[in-house]
Motif scaffolding. Structure first.
Motif, PDB file in Angstrom:
ATOM      1  N   VAL A  25       0.868  -1.161   0.000  1.00 22.53           N
ATOM      2  CA  VAL A  25       0.000   0.000   0.000  1.00 22.53           C
ATOM      3  C   VAL A  25       0.906   1.212   0.000  1.00 22.53           C
ATOM      4  O   VAL A  25       1.558   1.498   0.992  1.00 22.53           O
ATOM      5  N   LYS A  26       0.969   1.894  -1.124  1.00 21.07           N
ATOM      6  CA  LYS A  26       1.820   3.070  -1.209  1.00 21.07           C
ATOM      7  C   LYS A  26       0.963   4.268  -0.843  1.00 21.07           C
ATOM      8  O   LYS A  26      -0.013   4.568  -1.505  1.00 21.07           O
ATOM      9  N   GLY A  27       1.329   4.916   0.241  1.00 18.58           N
ATOM     10  CA  GLY A  27       0.547   6.069   0.642  1.00 18.58           C
ATOM     11  C   GLY A  27       1.182   6.789   1.787  1.00 18.58           C
ATOM     12  O   GLY A  27       2.216   6.385   2.296  1.00 18.58           O
ATOM     13  N   GLY A  28       0.563   7.866   2.162  1.00 16.98           N
ATOM     14  CA  GLY A  28       1.063   8.678   3.259  1.00 16.98           C
ATOM     15  C   GLY A  28       0.738   8.045   4.588  1.00 16.98           C
ATOM     16  O   GLY A  28       0.525   6.847   4.701  1.00 16.98           O
ATOM     17  N   HIS A  69      11.084   5.885  14.139  1.00 18.88           N
ATOM     18  CA  HIS A  69      10.281   4.976  14.968  1.00 18.88           C
ATOM     19  C   HIS A  69      10.310   3.576  14.386  1.00 18.88           C
ATOM     20  O   HIS A  69      10.693   3.365  13.233  1.00 18.88           O
ATOM     21  N   GLY A  70       9.881   2.618  15.170  1.00 20.82           N
ATOM     22  CA  GLY A  70       9.804   1.235  14.710  1.00 20.82           C
ATOM     23  C   GLY A  70       8.511   0.955  13.966  1.00 20.82           C
ATOM     24  O   GLY A  70       7.651   1.826  13.805  1.00 20.82           O
ATOM     25  N   PHE A  71       8.351  -0.279  13.520  1.00 22.29           N
ATOM     26  CA  PHE A  71       7.170  -0.711  12.768  1.00 22.29           C
ATOM     27  C   PHE A  71       5.906  -0.429  13.575  1.00 22.29           C
ATOM     28  O   PHE A  71       5.810  -0.786  14.746  1.00 22.29           O
ATOM     29  N   GLY A  72       4.956   0.234  12.946  1.00 25.46           N
ATOM     30  CA  GLY A  72       3.689   0.561  13.593  1.00 25.46           C
ATOM     31  C   GLY A  72       3.734   1.805  14.452  1.00 25.46           C
ATOM     32  O   GLY A  72       2.734   2.183  15.048  1.00 25.46           O
ATOM     33  N   GLY A  73       4.879   2.468  14.529  1.00 25.41           N
ATOM     34  CA  GLY A  73       5.039   3.611  15.416  1.00 25.41           C
ATOM     35  C   GLY A  73       4.491   4.915  14.872  1.00 25.41           C
ATOM     36  O   GLY A  73       4.119   5.041  13.713  1.00 25.41           O
ATOM     37  N   THR A 102       2.245   3.967   5.451  1.00 20.13           N
ATOM     38  CA  THR A 102       1.473   2.832   5.941  1.00 20.13           C
ATOM     39  C   THR A 102       1.429   1.677   4.952  1.00 20.13           C
ATOM     40  O   THR A 102       1.405   1.865   3.750  1.00 20.13           O
ATOM     41  N   ILE A 103       1.447   0.492   5.541  1.00 20.86           N
ATOM     42  CA  ILE A 103       1.256  -0.748   4.789  1.00 20.86           C
ATOM     43  C   ILE A 103       0.391  -1.651   5.663  1.00 20.86           C
ATOM     44  O   ILE A 103       0.671  -1.825   6.846  1.00 20.86           O
ATOM     45  N   ASN A 104      -0.693  -2.122   5.122  1.00 20.49           N
ATOM     46  CA  ASN A 104      -1.625  -2.973   5.881  1.00 20.49           C
ATOM     47  C   ASN A 104      -2.005  -2.352   7.218  1.00 20.49           C
ATOM     48  O   ASN A 104      -2.105  -3.042   8.227  1.00 20.49           O
ATOM     49  N   TRP A 109       8.953   1.480   7.492  1.00 25.94           N
ATOM     50  CA  TRP A 109      10.051   2.041   6.708  1.00 25.94           C
ATOM     51  C   TRP A 109      10.453   1.023   5.670  1.00 25.94           C
ATOM     52  O   TRP A 109      10.539  -0.170   5.960  1.00 25.94           O
ATOM     53  N   ASN A 110      10.702   1.492   4.471  1.00 26.27           N
ATOM     54  CA  ASN A 110      11.209   0.617   3.422  1.00 26.27           C
ATOM     55  C   ASN A 110      12.721   0.789   3.383  1.00 26.27           C
ATOM     56  O   ASN A 110      13.246   1.647   2.692  1.00 26.27           O
TER      57      ASN A 110
END
Length: 147
Positions: A25-28, A69-73, A102-104, A109-110
């Motif tokens: 999901v590519k988005g802000g 931040h970490g994943f989901g932060g 955001t993704i799912n 971070w990629n």
């Protein structure tokens, strides 16, 4: 030199694994940050929280420290959890707390190089470079001391 520093900064992230298992999901951001700045990168509005210490005089070039931040932060929450503002005041450096895209439903971070095993198409290296360009256009920063 900037790209090398950005690369190393991204490697230091608490990165998600580089397996192609999630839907991209590519988005802000779906997150709300207090006192955030925005920048449009890659056609997406991205956020970051910027802390300028009162010890900054606007004349002397200062270092910049990115704190991811970490994943989901959430960047503004992470600024409170990993609070380096008193250190920024005493040592005079600018702090940047970027917000992941955001993704799912989770911010991320990629940090993987472009390739087949990326979970995301977010250009976080480019986003980091865009933040550096924006901040350096508005503040006296030491381009050799971006962390």
């Amino acid at each position: 030199m900037k790209k090398t520093l950005v690369f190393y900064a991204m490697l230091l992230l608490l990165a998600v694994s580089c397996k192609q298992t999630d839907n991209d999901v590519k988005g802000g951001s779906d997150y709300s940050n207090n006192n955030s700045n925005t920048i449009v990168h890659d056609g997406i509005t991205r956020e970051y929280v910027l802390y300028i210490p009162s010890s900054y005089d606007g004349v002397t070039s200062v270092p910049v420290l990115f704190n991811f931040h970490g994943f989901g932060g959430v960047a503004s929450n992470y600024m409170n959890e990993a609070d380096m503002r008193s250190l920024a005041e005493s040592e005079t450096f600018i702090l940047v707390y970027p917000q992941g895209s955001t993704i799912n439903g989770s911010s991320h971070w990629n940090s993987c190089p472009t390739g087949g095993d990326n979970k995301s198409t977010a250009d976080d290296f480019g986003f980091t470079e865009a933040m550096i360009a924006e901040i350096s256009a508005n503040y006296a920063i030491d381009s050799q001391r971006i962390y």
